[in-house]
Design a protein around this motif. Sequence first.
Motif, PDB file in Angstrom:
ATOM      1  N   LEU A   1       0.843  -1.197   0.000  1.00 48.90           N
ATOM      2  CA  LEU A   1       0.000   0.000   0.000  1.00 48.90           C
ATOM      3  C   LEU A   1       0.871   1.237   0.000  1.00 48.90           C
ATOM      4  O   LEU A   1       1.816   1.344   0.773  1.00 48.90           O
ATOM      5  N   GLU A   2       0.539   2.161  -0.887  1.00 51.32           N
ATOM      6  CA  GLU A   2       1.246   3.432  -0.972  1.00 51.32           C
ATOM      7  C   GLU A   2       0.246   4.567  -0.803  1.00 51.32           C
ATOM      8  O   GLU A   2      -0.867   4.513  -1.329  1.00 51.32           O
ATOM      9  N   VAL A   3       0.651   5.585  -0.071  1.00 54.53           N
ATOM     10  CA  VAL A   3      -0.108   6.834  -0.026  1.00 54.53           C
ATOM     11  C   VAL A   3       0.610   7.803  -0.951  1.00 54.53           C
ATOM     12  O   VAL A   3       1.754   8.186  -0.703  1.00 54.53           O
ATOM     13  N   ILE A   4      -0.041   8.176  -2.045  1.00 50.36           N
ATOM     14  CA  ILE A   4       0.633   8.942  -3.096  1.00 50.36           C
ATOM     15  C   ILE A   4       0.329  10.437  -3.018  1.00 50.36           C
ATOM     16  O   ILE A   4       0.846  11.219  -3.823  1.00 50.36           O
ATOM     17  N   GLY A   5      -0.494  10.849  -2.070  1.00 51.52           N
ATOM     18  CA  GLY A   5      -0.814  12.265  -1.917  1.00 51.52           C
ATOM     19  C   GLY A   5      -1.988  12.428  -0.977  1.00 51.52           C
ATOM     20  O   GLY A   5      -2.438  11.469  -0.336  1.00 51.52           O
ATOM     21  N   THR A   6      -2.484  13.645  -0.892  1.00 50.36           N
ATOM     22  CA  THR A   6      -3.660  13.929  -0.072  1.00 50.36           C
ATOM     23  C   THR A   6      -4.622  14.810  -0.856  1.00 50.36           C
ATOM     24  O   THR A   6      -4.210  15.596  -1.706  1.00 50.36           O
TER      25      THR A   6
ATOM     26  N   SER B   1      -6.154  10.646   2.503  1.00 52.65           N
ATOM     27  CA  SER B   1      -5.045   9.998   1.808  1.00 52.65           C
ATOM     28  C   SER B   1      -5.497   9.491   0.443  1.00 52.65           C
ATOM     29  O   SER B   1      -6.587   8.921   0.301  1.00 52.65           O
ATOM     30  N   LEU B   2      -4.643   9.678  -0.544  1.00 51.82           N
ATOM     31  CA  LEU B   2      -4.862   9.120  -1.871  1.00 51.82           C
ATOM     32  C   LEU B   2      -4.117   7.792  -1.926  1.00 51.82           C
ATOM     33  O   LEU B   2      -2.888   7.759  -1.786  1.00 51.82           O
ATOM     34  N   LEU B   3      -4.847   6.718  -2.111  1.00 56.98           N
ATOM     35  CA  LEU B   3      -4.310   5.372  -1.919  1.00 56.98           C
ATOM     36  C   LEU B   3      -3.979   4.706  -3.256  1.00 56.98           C
ATOM     37  O   LEU B   3      -4.689   4.887  -4.255  1.00 56.98           O
ATOM     38  N   GLN B   4      -2.930   3.930  -3.231  1.00 55.77           N
ATOM     39  CA  GLN B   4      -2.556   3.103  -4.368  1.00 55.77           C
ATOM     40  C   GLN B   4      -2.119   1.747  -3.841  1.00 55.77           C
ATOM     41  O   GLN B   4      -1.096   1.639  -3.153  1.00 55.77           O
ATOM     42  N   LEU B   5      -2.913   0.733  -4.135  1.00 56.52           N
ATOM     43  CA  LEU B   5      -2.601  -0.628  -3.708  1.00 56.52           C
ATOM     44  C   LEU B   5      -1.930  -1.348  -4.873  1.00 56.52           C
ATOM     45  O   LEU B   5      -2.473  -1.378  -5.980  1.00 56.52           O
ATOM     46  N   VAL B   6      -0.754  -1.901  -4.618  1.00 62.58           N
ATOM     47  CA  VAL B   6      -0.017  -2.644  -5.638  1.00 62.58           C
ATOM     48  C   VAL B   6      -0.158  -4.122  -5.318  1.00 62.58           C
ATOM     49  O   VAL B   6       0.187  -4.563  -4.221  1.00 62.58           O
ATOM     50  N   VAL B   7      -0.669  -4.890  -6.281  1.00 66.29           N
ATOM     51  CA  VAL B   7      -0.915  -6.319  -6.073  1.00 66.29           C
ATOM     52  C   VAL B   7      -0.171  -7.106  -7.142  1.00 66.29           C
ATOM     53  O   VAL B   7      -0.311  -6.836  -8.342  1.00 66.29           O
TER      54      VAL B   7
END
Length: 848
Positions: free
Chosen positions: A66-71, A77-83
Amino acid sequence: MKKLAFIMMLCWFWQANAAYYDETLASEVPAPEQILGFQVGQWHARHDQIQRYFEVLAEQSPRVQLEVIGTSHEQRSLLQLVVSSPDNLARLEEIRLQHVAQAQGNEPVSANSPVIIWLAYGVHGNEPSAANAAVVLAHYLAASNNPEVQQWLQQAVIFIQPSLNPDGHDRFALWANMHRGTNPVADPQHREHIEPWPNGRPNHYWFDLNRDWLLLQHPESRARIAQFHKWQPNIVGDFHEMGTNSSYFFQPGIPSRNYPLTPDRNFELTRILAGFHAQAFDQRGQLYYTEESFDDFYVGKGSTYPDVTGSVGILFEQASSRGHVQESINGLLTFADTIKNQFDASLSTIRGSVANRQALLSYQQEFFQTASQQARAERVKGFVLTEAHDRTRLEALLQLLAQHQIAVYPFTQDWQYEQTQFRAGQSYYVPLQQAQYRLLKAAFSTDKTFKDNTFYDVSAWTLPYAYNIAFTSVNREPGRAVADVPWQRQARARQTSLQADGYAYVLNWQDQLAPVALNAMLAEGLMVRAALGDFTGTTPQGERSFKAGAMVIPAGLQQHPDWFFRLQKIQERFNLPIYTLTTGLTSRGSDLGSNNFTPVSLPQVLLVAGPGVSSTEAGEVWYNLERLAGITPTMVEPERLARINLSRYTHIILPDGDYRGWQETEINRLRQWTQQGGVLWGQKRGAAWLVEAKLLQAGVWSSNEMAELIPQRDLRYADKEALAGKQRIAGAIFNAELDLTHPLTFGIGRKYLPVFKNSNLLLQPSSSPFVNVAGYSAEPHLAGYTAAEYLPRIAQGAALVAHNLGRGRVIGMTDNPVFRGYFMGSSRLLVNAIYLGHSFSASTQAEE
């Protein structure tokens, strides 16, 4: 009634126990209900709940990062889940570097390279099936032991962005959840299904973030686009909702409405993937359709931007339950139904992408190779951008291009091209020969003719026009006249400290930051005068000329003992040049004690915003006033106007909206307030209403009158859509001709100003002198589609009119000067109305 209640109860039971997949998942990976406290679809999951579940997944599953790439604006939080497989995640950066190198043609496509799949959900906050489907998908990919899923994770890196608009998402989730009863209410008239103003679709400032991929006005978009270019995905899934009585749509869309720079191979791959979506829906007997709606033309939205930057963007549209359950022509539509369809389309996207992995990887490399070939074949070699006086506005455009990976090179020496000399320090070269050739060409496009004249969105978005930056296409390279490395934003050199004991101090008005700095001065209690004409003053370094609109701070008028310290701090904060004058005598123009230097006061702005007003355009005004004028307005609903104290406001702004509900009480209040000294601004239907209320002394060609200019005889029923498309100005750019001596145009350096028109309304010019601040040029059409029958009438129209009403002023404009926040050039007209609205005097015959 009992039967209906029973059906609804069964619906609710199924919804609360929805089976999104028919396999047993690994128990060591928590299911959503274990963290959320409810089954997905039973409630609308808030963004913080989605974030918490993703955090747990990242902790518990080796397949997930899980990455928080901004707000967001509201600090979500703007979320980016890498799977992906654990092995892939362990070497994620290596995969990224290899993928980018292959895409750019620096390495051959490897047989083992994973495909990069980007799944984007919830850019419209009130289309909640997307964000909730992201939760189901994340759990399934993290916990499934299905061999097919194992293969996907080995051969793909999957990015899940669950909510591209978390502020709007939570606005809607709160509304839907607060109306959820023990039993669901499917009645479309139930309050749950009728959102209040503003609804959950837009972000904090009421902007449609699905129109912001190119414009990047908001932190949500900037964070997204940085990751997009970092990874250069092969596939982008763009998940939305549409009307309740629809079914499910996936691309391809209407073939004649595709953006022409998108390669044909892109559409072929889209069709191949459509077969996977169709198979998934056929297995469940779910209704769907393709090709009959939605275009792929405007390059600033989520399904088209990828198409011109090397990816394959695919739009998905699910019929919306707009709550927990709603009646539709296809029967009861539950929230869980909508989530299930989005989940299935997500799986079919992954399945199709992995099955066509080599084709997608090869296509992306081919995309950039053909871009280079096409750029070399162009007669035009690039564009030169030029701006001499407003560094802030110019750098805003340069920064926007840089965010899109478009390289711009500063001139290091003057360069002559045909009859024009481009000066170093003011000019920048944008070569077509670069990786983002197609996006660059689209961003600078001035096309006026199109294969299909019906547009789902705008038909023009030319970036230099929006920023009012002069640009020239050139047929040869500048060579050694430009730097070897592209422009990068750097901190400006600090301005020289103010000299004490000056007679007065001057802030030029041309720079985009000047109004914000002025607001800070006025808020600090500084006394400021605006120059109503050009003048030349004496500085310690010699004579210096200043343009009309320059803001003068006379030392002798200041009342605070520490005023000079305050002025110094403001200069340090904004880093704009402020010049010291040693005398009130001028060698050219009025002396500083003349009435041609008019007082400027701190504005108190009321923005009419509420039901009946376009939330989009009200939000654009709000956003631009804060950013470009330094003002946060008071916002009041139209129905409260008759009850509030207007005397505390200096300005009232009427954005586009329906004001016909206002009666004589409101009209008289506005007239009296204006006569006592207020400045009243109306745009689009706001301006038309001011004319109807006889507050703005002008005429209007209505939308109906404009539409009558289009021939309608001998049409078949099949021509109905084409006629509507021809009658509509969906979004085009026109050339306004300014009276540069008028205070409302101060700070705008050129006589011609691009303005954006997305309605048929048109002001008629006034017969009174000095009232027409701007009209349209003789050949006004700059870019985008407009029916040829409209152009002579537009050329006769007025772009901006302004006149006295008692001690106040009324100003009207039937274009949108702050369109989507990025029309920074025409925004100055509104900003000038705020600070210089009392600096002119023009009486109409009615006023006289």
